[in-house]
Write a protein that holds these residues in place. Sequence first.
Motif, PDB file in Angstrom:
ATOM      1  N   PHE A 108       0.838  -1.193   0.000  1.00 20.28           N
ATOM      2  CA  PHE A 108       0.000   0.000   0.000  1.00 20.28           C
ATOM      3  C   PHE A 108       0.875   1.247   0.000  1.00 20.28           C
ATOM      4  CE2 PHE A 108      -3.836  -2.297   1.459  1.00 20.28           C
ATOM      5  CZ  PHE A 108      -3.262  -3.436   1.988  1.00 20.28           C
ATOM      6  N   TYR A 167       0.142   5.205   1.316  1.00 19.59           N
ATOM      7  CA  TYR A 167      -0.771   6.154   1.939  1.00 19.59           C
ATOM      8  C   TYR A 167      -0.154   7.547   1.868  1.00 19.59           C
ATOM      9  CZ  TYR A 167      -3.677   2.556   4.165  1.00 19.59           C
ATOM     10  OH  TYR A 167      -4.549   1.511   4.401  1.00 19.59           O
ATOM     11  N   GLY A 189      -5.152  12.858   8.952  1.00 20.28           N
ATOM     12  CA  GLY A 189      -4.869  11.432   9.016  1.00 20.28           C
ATOM     13  C   GLY A 189      -4.378  10.925   7.674  1.00 20.28           C
ATOM     14  N   LEU A 190      -4.110   9.631   7.616  1.00 16.55           N
ATOM     15  CA  LEU A 190      -3.624   9.031   6.380  1.00 16.55           C
ATOM     16  C   LEU A 190      -4.798   8.641   5.489  1.00 16.55           C
ATOM     17  CD1 LEU A 190      -1.308   8.561   8.528  1.00 16.55           C
ATOM     18  CD2 LEU A 190      -0.633   6.632   7.087  1.00 16.55           C
ATOM     19  N   TYR A 228      -2.374   3.487  16.362  1.00 12.67           N
ATOM     20  CA  TYR A 228      -0.990   3.703  15.988  1.00 12.67           C
ATOM     21  C   TYR A 228      -0.490   4.951  16.711  1.00 12.67           C
ATOM     22  CZ  TYR A 228      -1.888   0.733  11.872  1.00 12.67           C
ATOM     23  OH  TYR A 228      -2.216  -0.295  11.029  1.00 12.67           O
ATOM     24  N   GLN A 278       2.504   7.957  15.945  1.00  9.83           N
ATOM     25  CA  GLN A 278       3.385   8.474  14.916  1.00  9.83           C
ATOM     26  C   GLN A 278       4.429   9.369  15.553  1.00  9.83           C
ATOM     27  OE1 GLN A 278       1.663  11.116  11.955  1.00  9.83           O
ATOM     28  NE2 GLN A 278       3.211  10.548  10.459  1.00  9.83           N
ATOM     29  N   LEU A 308       4.726   5.171  11.510  1.00  9.13           N
ATOM     30  CA  LEU A 308       3.603   4.735  12.336  1.00  9.13           C
ATOM     31  C   LEU A 308       3.909   3.371  12.930  1.00  9.13           C
ATOM     32  CD1 LEU A 308       2.168   6.707  10.163  1.00  9.13           C
ATOM     33  CD2 LEU A 308       0.094   5.640  11.010  1.00  9.13           C
ATOM     34  N   PHE A 324      -3.097   7.846  16.091  1.00 10.86           N
ATOM     35  CA  PHE A 324      -4.092   7.647  15.048  1.00 10.86           C
ATOM     36  C   PHE A 324      -4.865   6.371  15.292  1.00 10.86           C
ATOM     37  CE2 PHE A 324      -3.334  11.018  12.127  1.00 10.86           C
ATOM     38  CZ  PHE A 324      -1.994  11.330  12.259  1.00 10.86           C
ATOM     39  N   GLU A 338      -8.068  -1.955   2.840  1.00 12.27           N
ATOM     40  CA  GLU A 338      -7.737  -0.575   3.146  1.00 12.27           C
ATOM     41  C   GLU A 338      -8.110  -0.238   4.573  1.00 12.27           C
ATOM     42  OE1 GLU A 338      -9.762   2.179   0.689  1.00 12.27           O
ATOM     43  OE2 GLU A 338      -9.042   3.943   1.747  1.00 12.27           O
ATOM     44  N   GLN A 339      -7.221   0.459   5.250  1.00 10.54           N
ATOM     45  CA  GLN A 339      -7.523   0.984   6.570  1.00 10.54           C
ATOM     46  C   GLN A 339      -7.908   2.450   6.432  1.00 10.54           C
ATOM     47  OE1 GLN A 339      -4.622   0.177   9.617  1.00 10.54           O
ATOM     48  NE2 GLN A 339      -4.379  -1.955   8.983  1.00 10.54           N
ATOM     49  N   PHE A 357      -8.316   6.041   8.318  1.00  7.27           N
ATOM     50  CA  PHE A 357      -7.705   6.667   9.480  1.00  7.27           C
ATOM     51  C   PHE A 357      -8.525   7.847   9.980  1.00  7.27           C
ATOM     52  CE2 PHE A 357      -3.505   4.805  10.100  1.00  7.27           C
ATOM     53  CZ  PHE A 357      -3.429   3.985   8.985  1.00  7.27           C
ATOM     54  N   GLY A 358      -8.490   8.023  11.286  1.00  4.21           N
ATOM     55  CA  GLY A 358      -9.043   9.212  11.896  1.00  4.21           C
ATOM     56  C   GLY A 358      -8.077  10.371  11.759  1.00  4.21           C
ATOM     57  N   PRO A 359      -8.472  11.572  12.217  1.00  3.06           N
ATOM     58  CA  PRO A 359      -7.643  12.765  12.042  1.00  3.06           C
ATOM     59  C   PRO A 359      -6.478  12.864  13.017  1.00  3.06           C
ATOM     60  CG  PRO A 359      -9.636  13.314  13.214  1.00  3.06           C
ATOM     61  CD  PRO A 359      -9.772  11.877  12.817  1.00  3.06           C
TER      62      PRO A 359
END
Lengths: 112, 114
Positions: free
Chosen positions: A34, A36, A43-44, B35, B37, B43, B90, B102-103, B105-107
């Motif tokens: 992947f 990103y 976020g990502l 995660y 960062q 991450l 995150f 696919e993951q 993500f939050g902000p």
Amino acid sequence: AQSVTQLDSQVPVFEEAPVELRCNYSSSVSVYLFWYVQYPNQGLQLLLKYLSGSTLVKGINGFEAEFNKSQTSFHLRKPSVHISDTAEYFCAANQAGTALIFGKGTTLSVSS
Amino acid sequence: DAGITQSPRYKITETGRQVTLMCHQTWSHSYMFWYRQDLGHGLRLIYYSAAADITDKGEVPDGYVVSRSKTENFPLTLESATRSQTSVYFCASSELAGLYNEQFFGPGTRLTVL
């Protein structure tokens, strides 16, 4: 153990120039890959992914990546970058049944 | 609102205090992840959960506790915060089919431990 290496921590480039962000992974079995992107203070979000099939994968915003099994690489490319592409880019990999492993990230800085 | 949200977005706390970071998703995704960062580390996975009441350790679980009593929520608790836990956190989620999907993500939550 599986690992992901992003070969460049920072890539400065001028607007409209081509860019390649390099990623190598280590794995002895099939792997999912992947890319990103993380814009400042966000976020990502997924750019593209390789699960199987064609080795050239097209993603959003004009990016593409090529899976090369013999070189264990998954480099990200764009033929002409924009100022708005300035962001942090993460390569990630996992094998079925395990969590994603992220590279340390590449900062792409596009200037005019 | 649909999606994945985190709260608070910013938090300053002191060493030794307990802090809980919240994560909520509206998609009914089975998998959820935490995660951290940090500069130079990218991450790193702290904990993840495959379903309600099922959690597992990631790469850097020490000093953190998670729970998942409801599918949509996955709080992360720092039981006794340390300066080394200053980071951006995150939360992410992915569909039932598994970890290779696919993951989302939050902000993020920016946590500072003084």
